[in-house]
Scaffold this motif. Structure first.
Motif, PDB file in Angstrom:
ATOM      1  N   GLU A 113       0.848  -1.181   0.000  1.00 24.44           N
ATOM      2  CA  GLU A 113       0.000   0.000   0.000  1.00 24.44           C
ATOM      3  C   GLU A 113       0.884   1.231   0.000  1.00 24.44           C
ATOM      4  N   GLU A 151      -8.141  -4.038  -5.445  1.00 27.47           N
ATOM      5  CA  GLU A 151      -8.165  -4.559  -4.081  1.00 27.47           C
ATOM      6  C   GLU A 151      -9.227  -5.640  -3.953  1.00 27.47           C
ATOM      7  N   HIS A 194      -9.965  -6.033   2.238  1.00 30.01           N
ATOM      8  CA  HIS A 194      -9.497  -4.899   3.037  1.00 30.01           C
ATOM      9  C   HIS A 194      -9.868  -5.182   4.484  1.00 30.01           C
ATOM     10  N   ASP A 231      -9.261  -3.897   8.035  1.00 27.57           N
ATOM     11  CA  ASP A 231      -8.783  -3.020   9.120  1.00 27.57           C
ATOM     12  C   ASP A 231      -9.925  -2.437   9.892  1.00 27.57           C
TER      13      ASP A 231
END
Length: 54
Positions: free
Chosen positions: A2, A49, A52, A54
């Motif tokens: 990233e 992507e 993801h 987080d």
């Protein structure tokens, strides 16, 4: 990977000034085969992507 910046071209140019980075590229580049799907001027083919977390 990233990227957490705002000007990748400028940051990449700064990295290329580093003797350690140039040595790393010298060692690693012969072991890499760029994919034919990469865009003009890219070493790596961009991927969307998928996950993801987080």
């Amino acid at each position: 990977w990233e990227y957490h910046g705002s000007d990748f071209a400028r940051d990449a140019a700064r990295m290329s000034e580093s003797p350690a980075m140039r040595k790393w590229w010298e060692l690693c580049d012969p072991m890499q085969t760029p994919l034919p799907t990469r865009a003009d001027g890219e070493w790596w083919a961009a991927m969307g992507e998928v996950f993801h977390l987080d």
